[in-house]
Design a protein around this motif. Structure first.
Motif, PDB file in Angstrom:
ATOM      1  N   TYR B  35     -26.817 -43.979 -13.937  1.00 26.39           N
ATOM      2  CA  TYR B  35     -27.061 -44.821 -12.894  1.00 26.39           C
ATOM      3  C   TYR B  35     -27.790 -44.492 -11.471  1.00 26.39           C
ATOM      4  N   GLN B  37     -27.922 -44.556  -7.461  1.00 31.23           N
ATOM      5  CA  GLN B  37     -27.367 -45.368  -6.211  1.00 31.23           C
ATOM      6  C   GLN B  37     -28.131 -44.861  -5.072  1.00 31.23           C
ATOM      7  N   LYS B  41     -28.741 -50.290  -1.585  1.00 28.77           N
ATOM      8  CA  LYS B  41     -28.951 -51.189  -2.732  1.00 28.77           C
ATOM      9  C   LYS B  41     -28.341 -51.007  -3.812  1.00 28.77           C
ATOM     10  N   PRO B  42     -28.153 -51.887  -4.742  1.00 30.99           N
ATOM     11  CA  PRO B  42     -27.072 -51.893  -5.596  1.00 30.99           C
ATOM     12  C   PRO B  42     -27.447 -50.939  -6.564  1.00 30.99           C
ATOM     13  N   LEU B  43     -26.269 -50.366  -7.449  1.00 29.64           N
ATOM     14  CA  LEU B  43     -26.384 -49.546  -8.452  1.00 29.64           C
ATOM     15  C   LEU B  43     -27.524 -49.930  -9.508  1.00 29.64           C
ATOM     16  N   LEU B  45     -28.900 -49.529 -13.195  1.00 26.27           N
ATOM     17  CA  LEU B  45     -28.707 -48.770 -14.566  1.00 26.27           C
ATOM     18  C   LEU B  45     -30.055 -48.024 -14.938  1.00 26.27           C
ATOM     19  N   VAL B  48     -28.821 -45.889 -21.046  1.00 27.77           N
ATOM     20  CA  VAL B  48     -27.717 -45.972 -21.650  1.00 27.77           C
ATOM     21  C   VAL B  48     -27.682 -45.527 -23.198  1.00 27.77           C
ATOM     22  N   VAL B  55     -30.199 -46.675 -26.292  1.00 20.40           N
ATOM     23  CA  VAL B  55     -30.195 -48.270 -26.354  1.00 20.40           C
ATOM     24  C   VAL B  55     -30.636 -48.963 -24.916  1.00 20.40           C
ATOM     25  N   GLU B  56     -31.056 -48.066 -24.254  1.00 23.37           N
ATOM     26  CA  GLU B  56     -31.347 -48.960 -22.792  1.00 23.37           C
ATOM     27  C   GLU B  56     -32.593 -47.726 -22.230  1.00 23.37           C
ATOM     28  N   ASN B  58     -34.229 -48.490 -18.668  1.00 13.48           N
ATOM     29  CA  ASN B  58     -34.475 -49.765 -17.885  1.00 13.48           C
ATOM     30  C   ASN B  58     -35.537 -49.401 -16.989  1.00 13.48           C
ATOM     31  N   LEU B  88     -27.888 -40.679  -5.178  1.00 11.45           N
ATOM     32  CA  LEU B  88     -26.813 -40.265  -5.798  1.00 11.45           C
ATOM     33  C   LEU B  88     -26.808 -40.524  -7.118  1.00 11.45           C
ATOM     34  N   LEU B  90     -25.083 -40.991 -10.826  1.00 14.87           N
ATOM     35  CA  LEU B  90     -23.654 -41.315 -11.326  1.00 14.87           C
ATOM     36  C   LEU B  90     -23.917 -41.537 -12.754  1.00 14.87           C
ATOM     37  N   ALA B  97     -20.391 -49.476 -26.439  1.00 12.99           N
ATOM     38  CA  ALA B  97     -21.530 -50.026 -25.622  1.00 12.99           C
ATOM     39  C   ALA B  97     -21.348 -51.413 -25.856  1.00 12.99           C
ATOM     40  N   GLY B  98     -20.632 -52.082 -26.590  1.00 12.23           N
ATOM     41  CA  GLY B  98     -20.418 -53.488 -26.872  1.00 12.23           C
ATOM     42  C   GLY B  98     -18.962 -53.909 -27.073  1.00 12.23           C
TER      43      GLY B  98
END
Lengths: 114, 116
Positions: B35, B37, B41-43, B45, B48, B55-56, B58, B88, B90, B97-98
């Motif tokens: 992630y 940060q 702003k919101p974290l 992603l 993954v 699988v991700e 973004n 930052l 993270l 993951a599911g």
């Protein structure tokens, strides 16, 4: 798409006072809801989570949160705040099922006055 | 101590440098996450991995390159970064993951990155 709103950017309370941090979410079905806390210089620590069942959930450090579907809210509460609770608090929502994607709010910074 | 360790804790780099962030989890989890940060702003992603398979991705710029050699280790290779990449970073891990009962994410303390 899911979203999370934390309306309060910064809250200041006195030690020993009660606390409520607000979280509103937008999601079409039953969401999975989380509260995390981040102390200065640290990562995020899970306080509590709601998946299903009792809408009042208990977490660590004396925190609790209540899921209110009618208000699309998941507010975090603590009856008596300690100075060590000063931190930033994040609400997060996930769509559930096999989808791992969490959407986080922007956070609420809590200051505790002695 | 969450069982997720990130190194270094702080990193300063120039725009032409190449550096790597490291994450290690001691929880026996199968999924790991990066992630970003940024202030106010919101974290976000970024990546993954599940069972060492990505699988991700973004929509992350190619100057960020993840690597997951095994389920316990995750790297983020950095090159030709921009000042706006200062943030930052993270790392998190989860059992899987599911399935939400297994997808509680545990976070490391982060790497504070400054790009000059």
């Amino acid at each position: 798409a899911q979203s999370v709103t934390q309306p309060d950017i910064h809250i200041t309370v006195s030690e020993g006072a009660s606390l409520e941090l607000r979280c509103n979410y937008s999601y079409g079905a039953t969401p999975y809801l989380f509260w995390y806390v981040q102390s200065p210089g640290q990562g995020l620590q899970l306080l509590l989570k709601y998946f299903s069942g009792d809408t009042l959930v208990q977490g660590i450090k004396g925190f609790e949160a209540e899921f209110k579907r009618s208000q699309s809210s998941f507010n975090l509460r603590k009856p008596s705040v300690h100075w060590s609770d000063a931190a930033e608090y994040f609400c997060a929502v996930g769509p559930g099922g096999s989808n791992y994607k969490l959407t986080f709010g922007k956070g609420t910074l809590l200051t505790v006055n002695p | 101590e969450t069982g997720v360790t990130q190194t270094p804790r702080h990193l300063v780099m120039g725009m032409t440098n190449k550096k790597s962030l490291k994450c290690e989890q001691h929880l026996g989890h199968n999924a790991m996450y990066w992630y970003k940060q940024s202030a106010k702003k919101p974290l976000e992603l970024m990546f993954v991995y599940s069972l060492e398979e990505r699988v991700e991705n973004n929509s992350v710029p190619s100057r960020f390159s993840p690597e997951c050699p095994n389920s316990s280790h995750l790297f983020l290779h950095l090159h030709t970064l921009q000042p706006e990449d200062s943030a930052l970073y993270l790392c998190a891990s989860s059992q899987d993951a599911g399935g939400w009962a297994k997808n509680i994410q545990y976070f490391g303390a982060g790497t504070r990155l400054s790009v000059l």
